[in-house]
Design a protein around this motif. Sequence first.
Motif, PDB file in Angstrom:
ATOM      1  N   SER A  17      -3.973  -6.777   5.732  1.00 46.21           N
ATOM      2  CA  SER A  17      -4.721  -6.123   6.439  1.00 46.21           C
ATOM      3  C   SER A  17      -3.931  -5.652   7.957  1.00 46.21           C
ATOM      4  CB  SER A  17      -5.658  -7.223   7.177  1.00 46.21           C
ATOM      5  OG  SER A  17      -6.529  -7.756   6.035  1.00 46.21           O
ATOM      6  N   LEU A  18      -4.445  -4.619   8.382  1.00 49.35           N
ATOM      7  CA  LEU A  18      -4.018  -4.190   9.636  1.00 49.35           C
ATOM      8  C   LEU A  18      -4.977  -3.628  10.587  1.00 49.35           C
ATOM      9  CD1 LEU A  18      -0.976  -1.738   8.325  1.00 49.35           C
ATOM     10  CD2 LEU A  18      -0.855  -3.938   9.856  1.00 49.35           C
ATOM     11  N   ARG A  19      -4.954  -3.625  11.867  1.00 47.32           N
ATOM     12  CA  ARG A  19      -5.769  -3.037  12.810  1.00 47.32           C
ATOM     13  C   ARG A  19      -5.102  -1.857  13.538  1.00 47.32           C
ATOM     14  NH1 ARG A  19      -8.632  -5.839  17.833  1.00 47.32           N
ATOM     15  NH2 ARG A  19     -10.800  -4.788  17.643  1.00 47.32           N
ATOM     16  N   LEU A  20      -5.715  -0.762  13.481  1.00 44.54           N
ATOM     17  CA  LEU A  20      -5.331   0.467  14.141  1.00 44.54           C
ATOM     18  C   LEU A  20      -6.261   0.445  15.526  1.00 44.54           C
ATOM     19  CD1 LEU A  20      -4.637   3.102  11.160  1.00 44.54           C
ATOM     20  CD2 LEU A  20      -3.179   1.218  12.049  1.00 44.54           C
ATOM     21  N   SER A  21      -5.411   1.061  16.359  1.00 47.32           N
ATOM     22  CA  SER A  21      -6.103   1.183  17.829  1.00 47.32           C
ATOM     23  C   SER A  21      -5.843   2.769  18.100  1.00 47.32           C
ATOM     24  CB  SER A  21      -5.642   0.322  18.923  1.00 47.32           C
ATOM     25  OG  SER A  21      -5.844  -0.972  18.440  1.00 47.32           O
ATOM     26  N   GLY A  58     -22.875   5.412  17.718  1.00 41.34           N
ATOM     27  CA  GLY A  58     -22.626   4.278  16.698  1.00 41.34           C
ATOM     28  C   GLY A  58     -22.753   4.542  15.476  1.00 41.34           C
ATOM     29  N   THR A  59     -23.125   5.697  15.007  1.00 38.46           N
ATOM     30  CA  THR A  59     -23.355   6.214  13.666  1.00 38.46           C
ATOM     31  C   THR A  59     -21.923   6.174  12.946  1.00 38.46           C
ATOM     32  OG1 THR A  59     -25.456   7.179  14.296  1.00 38.46           O
ATOM     33  CG2 THR A  59     -24.382   7.740  12.202  1.00 38.46           C
ATOM     34  N   THR A  60     -21.870   5.663  11.890  1.00 40.63           N
ATOM     35  CA  THR A  60     -20.580   5.482  11.329  1.00 40.63           C
ATOM     36  C   THR A  60     -20.826   6.400   9.790  1.00 40.63           C
ATOM     37  OG1 THR A  60     -20.830   3.480  10.265  1.00 40.63           O
ATOM     38  CG2 THR A  60     -19.823   3.383  12.535  1.00 40.63           C
ATOM     39  N   ASN A  61     -19.387   6.686   9.464  1.00 37.16           N
ATOM     40  CA  ASN A  61     -19.366   7.425   8.021  1.00 37.16           C
ATOM     41  C   ASN A  61     -18.053   7.212   7.499  1.00 37.16           C
ATOM     42  OD1 ASN A  61     -20.179   9.230   5.817  1.00 37.16           O
ATOM     43  ND2 ASN A  61     -19.052  10.800   6.602  1.00 37.16           N
ATOM     44  N   TYR A  62     -18.072   7.028   6.084  1.00 36.62           N
ATOM     45  CA  TYR A  62     -16.689   6.429   5.711  1.00 36.62           C
ATOM     46  C   TYR A  62     -16.433   7.392   4.240  1.00 36.62           C
ATOM     47  CZ  TYR A  62     -16.985   2.030   8.363  1.00 36.62           C
ATOM     48  OH  TYR A  62     -16.887   1.353   9.445  1.00 36.62           O
ATOM     49  N   ALA A  63     -15.197   7.709   4.028  1.00 42.30           N
ATOM     50  CA  ALA A  63     -14.645   8.080   2.776  1.00 42.30           C
ATOM     51  C   ALA A  63     -15.116   7.362   1.591  1.00 42.30           C
ATOM     52  CB  ALA A  63     -13.320   8.324   2.632  1.00 42.30           C
ATOM     53  N   ASP A  64     -15.544   7.600   0.335  1.00 45.06           N
ATOM     54  CA  ASP A  64     -15.953   6.621  -0.631  1.00 45.06           C
ATOM     55  C   ASP A  64     -14.748   5.578  -0.981  1.00 45.06           C
ATOM     56  OD1 ASP A  64     -18.066   8.887  -2.506  1.00 45.06           O
ATOM     57  OD2 ASP A  64     -18.427   7.639  -0.763  1.00 45.06           O
ATOM     58  N   SER A  65     -13.688   6.162  -0.773  1.00 41.26           N
ATOM     59  CA  SER A  65     -12.332   5.123  -1.271  1.00 41.26           C
ATOM     60  C   SER A  65     -12.103   4.137  -0.206  1.00 41.26           C
ATOM     61  CB  SER A  65     -11.098   6.340  -1.121  1.00 41.26           C
ATOM     62  OG  SER A  65     -11.034   6.817   0.115  1.00 41.26           O
ATOM     63  N   VAL A  66     -12.766   4.089   1.001  1.00 43.60           N
ATOM     64  CA  VAL A  66     -12.420   3.138   2.068  1.00 43.60           C
ATOM     65  C   VAL A  66     -13.492   2.112   2.294  1.00 43.60           C
ATOM     66  CG1 VAL A  66     -10.600   4.446   2.885  1.00 43.60           C
ATOM     67  CG2 VAL A  66     -12.881   4.339   3.916  1.00 43.60           C
ATOM     68  N   LYS A  67     -14.718   2.620   1.747  1.00 44.38           N
ATOM     69  CA  LYS A  67     -16.150   1.772   1.861  1.00 44.38           C
ATOM     70  C   LYS A  67     -15.913   0.254   1.552  1.00 44.38           C
ATOM     71  CE  LYS A  67     -19.365   5.401   1.727  1.00 44.38           C
ATOM     72  NZ  LYS A  67     -20.424   6.022   1.044  1.00 44.38           N
ATOM     73  N   ASP A  68     -16.375  -0.475   2.449  1.00 45.82           N
ATOM     74  CA  ASP A  68     -16.228  -1.858   2.265  1.00 45.82           C
ATOM     75  C   ASP A  68     -14.811  -2.399   2.448  1.00 45.82           C
ATOM     76  OD1 ASP A  68     -18.454  -1.500  -0.604  1.00 45.82           O
ATOM     77  OD2 ASP A  68     -19.106  -1.966   1.460  1.00 45.82           O
ATOM     78  N   ARG A  69     -13.750  -1.682   2.726  1.00 45.22           N
ATOM     79  CA  ARG A  69     -12.682  -2.445   3.120  1.00 45.22           C
ATOM     80  C   ARG A  69     -12.164  -2.064   4.534  1.00 45.22           C
ATOM     81  NH1 ARG A  69      -8.317  -0.312   0.840  1.00 45.22           N
ATOM     82  NH2 ARG A  69      -9.015   1.399   0.226  1.00 45.22           N
ATOM     83  N   LEU A  70     -12.349  -0.882   4.915  1.00 47.48           N
ATOM     84  CA  LEU A  70     -12.012  -0.361   6.262  1.00 47.48           C
ATOM     85  C   LEU A  70     -13.259  -0.250   7.194  1.00 47.48           C
ATOM     86  CD1 LEU A  70      -9.463   0.442   4.613  1.00 47.48           C
ATOM     87  CD2 LEU A  70      -9.388   2.331   5.961  1.00 47.48           C
ATOM     88  N   ASN A  86      -8.747  -3.962   5.726  1.00 47.51           N
ATOM     89  CA  ASN A  86      -8.590  -4.998   4.984  1.00 47.51           C
ATOM     90  C   ASN A  86      -8.448  -4.546   3.407  1.00 47.51           C
ATOM     91  OD1 ASN A  86      -9.098  -6.537   7.286  1.00 47.51           O
ATOM     92  ND2 ASN A  86     -11.149  -6.475   6.789  1.00 47.51           N
ATOM     93  N   SER A  87      -7.853  -5.564   2.894  1.00 47.72           N
ATOM     94  CA  SER A  87      -7.750  -5.289   1.204  1.00 47.72           C
ATOM     95  C   SER A  87      -6.946  -3.879   1.002  1.00 47.72           C
ATOM     96  CB  SER A  87      -8.931  -5.472   0.308  1.00 47.72           C
ATOM     97  OG  SER A  87      -9.804  -6.605   0.712  1.00 47.72           O
ATOM     98  N   LEU A  88      -5.966  -3.893   1.586  1.00 53.45           N
ATOM     99  CA  LEU A  88      -5.287  -2.474   1.638  1.00 53.45           C
ATOM    100  C   LEU A  88      -4.630  -2.375   0.227  1.00 53.45           C
ATOM    101  CD1 LEU A  88      -3.675  -2.370   5.158  1.00 53.45           C
ATOM    102  CD2 LEU A  88      -5.209  -0.850   4.028  1.00 53.45           C
ATOM    103  N   LYS A  89      -4.594  -1.140  -0.128  1.00 54.82           N
ATOM    104  CA  LYS A  89      -3.824  -0.755  -1.476  1.00 54.82           C
ATOM    105  C   LYS A  89      -2.818   0.391  -1.238  1.00 54.82           C
ATOM    106  CE  LYS A  89      -8.699  -0.665  -3.567  1.00 54.82           C
ATOM    107  NZ  LYS A  89      -9.589   0.037  -4.388  1.00 54.82           N
ATOM    108  N   PRO A  90      -2.015   0.253  -2.130  1.00 50.56           N
ATOM    109  CA  PRO A  90      -0.745   1.231  -2.106  1.00 50.56           C
ATOM    110  C   PRO A  90      -1.258   2.677  -1.770  1.00 50.56           C
ATOM    111  CG  PRO A  90      -0.240  -0.406  -3.930  1.00 50.56           C
ATOM    112  CD  PRO A  90      -1.661  -0.493  -3.305  1.00 50.56           C
ATOM    113  N   GLU A  91      -2.351   2.888  -2.625  1.00 49.06           N
ATOM    114  CA  GLU A  91      -2.758   4.163  -2.204  1.00 49.06           C
ATOM    115  C   GLU A  91      -3.631   4.556  -0.658  1.00 49.06           C
ATOM    116  OE1 GLU A  91      -3.690   2.210  -4.724  1.00 49.06           O
ATOM    117  OE2 GLU A  91      -5.766   2.424  -5.276  1.00 49.06           O
ATOM    118  N   ASP A  92      -3.387   3.760  -0.080  1.00 48.68           N
ATOM    119  CA  ASP A  92      -3.861   3.760   1.360  1.00 48.68           C
ATOM    120  C   ASP A  92      -2.493   4.129   2.200  1.00 48.68           C
ATOM    121  OD1 ASP A  92      -5.927   1.059   0.957  1.00 48.68           O
ATOM    122  OD2 ASP A  92      -6.511   2.913   1.095  1.00 48.68           O
TER     123      ASP A  92
END
Length: 120
Positions: A17-21, A58-70, A86-92
């Motif tokens: 995991s990482l947290r970007l600011s 506060g409306t959010t939108n995510y790329a399908d590839s990161v939903k439920d992880r970021l 969270n649950s980071l993958k090499p493709e991230d």
Amino acid sequence: QVRLVESGGGLVHTGGSLRLSCIASGSINELAAINAMGWYRQAPGKEREMVATITRAGTTNYADSVKDRLTISKGTSQNIMFLQMNSLKPEDTAVYYCNAGLRLGTMPYWGQGTQVTVSS
């Protein structure tokens, strides 16, 4: 001129995991005009792609590839934004950029980027 500064990137193993600011600075009027922010990323040899966006409401939108992880969120101050990864993958693996502007689709401000590397 609005300035965006990212932090929090680094090297992690798969599953880590990482947290970007992202902190936005500028005049009161410039910051008040920011109604949308987002995270984009660019991997070597690939085009920059949207990761997640969030509006002032506060409306959010995510790329399908990161939903439920970021997860994108804002701090108690409207000029701070986070990306919990969270649950980071090499493709991230990519340079992650903070983006902001008046509205989605009109976001001309960019940070300098922070490198995220996920080892397998």
